[in-house]
Design a protein around this motif. Structure first.
Motif, mmCIF file in Angstrom:
data_model
loop_
_atom_site.group_PDB
_atom_site.id
_atom_site.type_symbol
_atom_site.label_atom_id
_atom_site.label_comp_id
_atom_site.label_asym_id
_atom_site.label_seq_id
_atom_site.Cartn_x
_atom_site.Cartn_y
_atom_site.Cartn_z
ATOM 1 N N VAL A 34 -27.712 40.000 -26.922
ATOM 2 C CA VAL A 34 -27.724 38.965 -28.358
ATOM 3 C C VAL A 34 -29.134 39.312 -28.840
ATOM 4 C CG1 VAL A 34 -27.914 36.933 -29.134
ATOM 5 C CG2 VAL A 34 -26.429 36.860 -27.198
ATOM 6 N N GLY A 35 -28.772 39.870 -30.290
ATOM 7 C CA GLY A 35 -29.773 40.290 -30.571
ATOM 8 C C GLY A 35 -30.342 39.158 -32.448
ATOM 9 N N TRP A 36 -31.435 39.686 -31.650
ATOM 10 C CA TRP A 36 -32.082 38.635 -33.650
ATOM 11 C C TRP A 36 -32.409 39.643 -34.930
ATOM 12 C CZ3 TRP A 36 -31.373 34.357 -35.397
ATOM 13 C CH2 TRP A 36 -31.276 33.400 -34.194
ATOM 14 N N PHE A 37 -31.852 40.048 -35.695
ATOM 15 C CA PHE A 37 -32.077 40.912 -36.863
ATOM 16 C C PHE A 37 -32.649 40.292 -38.021
ATOM 17 C CE2 PHE A 37 -29.987 44.933 -35.307
ATOM 18 C CZ PHE A 37 -28.783 44.108 -34.206
ATOM 19 N N ARG A 38 -33.441 41.221 -39.106
ATOM 20 C CA ARG A 38 -33.964 40.448 -40.175
ATOM 21 C C ARG A 38 -33.097 41.600 -41.507
ATOM 22 N NH1 ARG A 38 -40.014 39.742 -39.311
ATOM 23 N NH2 ARG A 38 -41.048 42.230 -39.117
ATOM 24 N N GLN A 39 -33.464 40.778 -43.036
ATOM 25 C CA GLN A 39 -33.020 41.710 -43.756
ATOM 26 C C GLN A 39 -33.994 41.296 -45.034
ATOM 27 O OE1 GLN A 39 -29.189 42.936 -44.538
ATOM 28 N NE2 GLN A 39 -29.731 44.700 -45.835
ATOM 29 N N SER A 40 -34.645 42.214 -45.693
ATOM 30 C CA SER A 40 -34.708 41.496 -46.800
ATOM 31 C C SER A 40 -34.549 42.490 -48.169
ATOM 32 C CB SER A 40 -36.389 41.518 -46.643
ATOM 33 O OG SER A 40 -37.536 42.237 -46.013
ATOM 34 N N PRO A 41 -34.906 41.648 -49.031
ATOM 35 C CA PRO A 41 -34.231 42.241 -50.611
ATOM 36 C C PRO A 41 -34.806 43.943 -50.592
ATOM 37 C CG PRO A 41 -34.838 40.488 -51.039
ATOM 38 C CD PRO A 41 -35.525 40.562 -49.890
ATOM 39 N N LYS A 42 -33.541 45.013 -50.490
ATOM 40 C CA LYS A 42 -34.148 46.517 -50.056
ATOM 41 C C LYS A 42 -35.010 47.310 -49.890
ATOM 42 C CE LYS A 42 -35.346 46.218 -55.208
ATOM 43 N NZ LYS A 42 -36.416 45.463 -56.495
ATOM 44 N N LYS A 43 -34.175 46.410 -48.491
ATOM 45 C CA LYS A 43 -35.186 46.723 -47.010
ATOM 46 C C LYS A 43 -33.335 47.037 -46.158
ATOM 47 C CE LYS A 43 -40.016 45.636 -46.495
ATOM 48 N NZ LYS A 43 -41.023 45.311 -45.977
ATOM 49 N N GLU A 44 -33.785 47.480 -44.688
ATOM 50 C CA GLU A 44 -32.630 47.925 -44.294
ATOM 51 C C GLU A 44 -32.683 46.736 -42.618
ATOM 52 O OE1 GLU A 44 -31.429 52.747 -43.496
ATOM 53 O OE2 GLU A 44 -31.295 50.610 -42.279
ATOM 54 N N ARG A 45 -31.438 46.168 -42.705
ATOM 55 C CA ARG A 45 -31.502 45.425 -41.943
ATOM 56 C C ARG A 45 -32.210 46.102 -40.392
ATOM 57 N NH1 ARG A 45 -26.461 41.509 -40.785
ATOM 58 N NH2 ARG A 45 -26.630 41.769 -42.823
ATOM 59 N N GLU A 46 -33.043 45.013 -39.977
ATOM 60 C CA GLU A 46 -33.637 45.029 -38.678
ATOM 61 C C GLU A 46 -33.654 44.922 -37.526
ATOM 62 O OE1 GLU A 46 -37.990 45.737 -38.969
ATOM 63 O OE2 GLU A 46 -38.171 43.911 -39.479
ATOM 64 N N GLY A 47 -33.264 45.509 -36.026
ATOM 65 C CA GLY A 47 -33.540 44.902 -35.159
ATOM 66 C C GLY A 47 -34.632 44.080 -34.857
#
Length: 125
Positions: A34-47
């Motif tokens: 299981v992973g947690w990722f985040r994504q903010s506007p104009k950025k790629e989704r990052e683990g």
């Protein structure tokens, strides 16, 4: 049908804490990475954090010492404890799961099969 549901997001001030939860259904949760990722506007989704079925964890450098990932297989739930939050942590946070056999890099989004809808985290200065 596999389903992952995140909760626990919200708005906090700099230095505050939040605990995100991800509840899985329709999968053999204890056998999944299981992973947690985040994504903010104009950025790629990052683990940002991942945990495998043996409890081994991995974090990106920017959250080490502040975030802790854990799992409770009896509850089919993974947690992300986030402390000392910073404005740059603001993003939509997603959990993802994949069978252990496909899990070569806990922070690689392409390794993951199933995704939740996300929960928003906003850190104000």
């Amino acid at each position: 049908q596999v389903q992952l549901v995140e909760s626990g997001g919200g708005s906090v001030e700099t230095g505050g804490s939040l605990r995100l939860s991800c509840v899985g259904s329709g999968l053999s949760f204890s056998s999944e990475c299981v992973g947690w990722f985040r994504q903010s506007p104009k950025k790629e989704r990052e683990g940002i954090a991942g945990i495998n079925s043996h409890g081994w964890t991995k974090y990106i450098e920017s959250v080490k010492g502040r975030f802790t990932i854990s799992r409770d297989n009896a509850k089919n739930t993974t947690y992300l404890q986030m402390n000392d939050l910073k404005p740059e942590d603001s993003a939509m946070y997603y959990c993802a799961a994949t069978p252990y056999s496909r899990c070569t890099n806990l922070l690689e989004k392409n390794d993951y099969d199933s995704w939740g809808q996300g929960t928003q985290v906003t850190v104000t200065s």
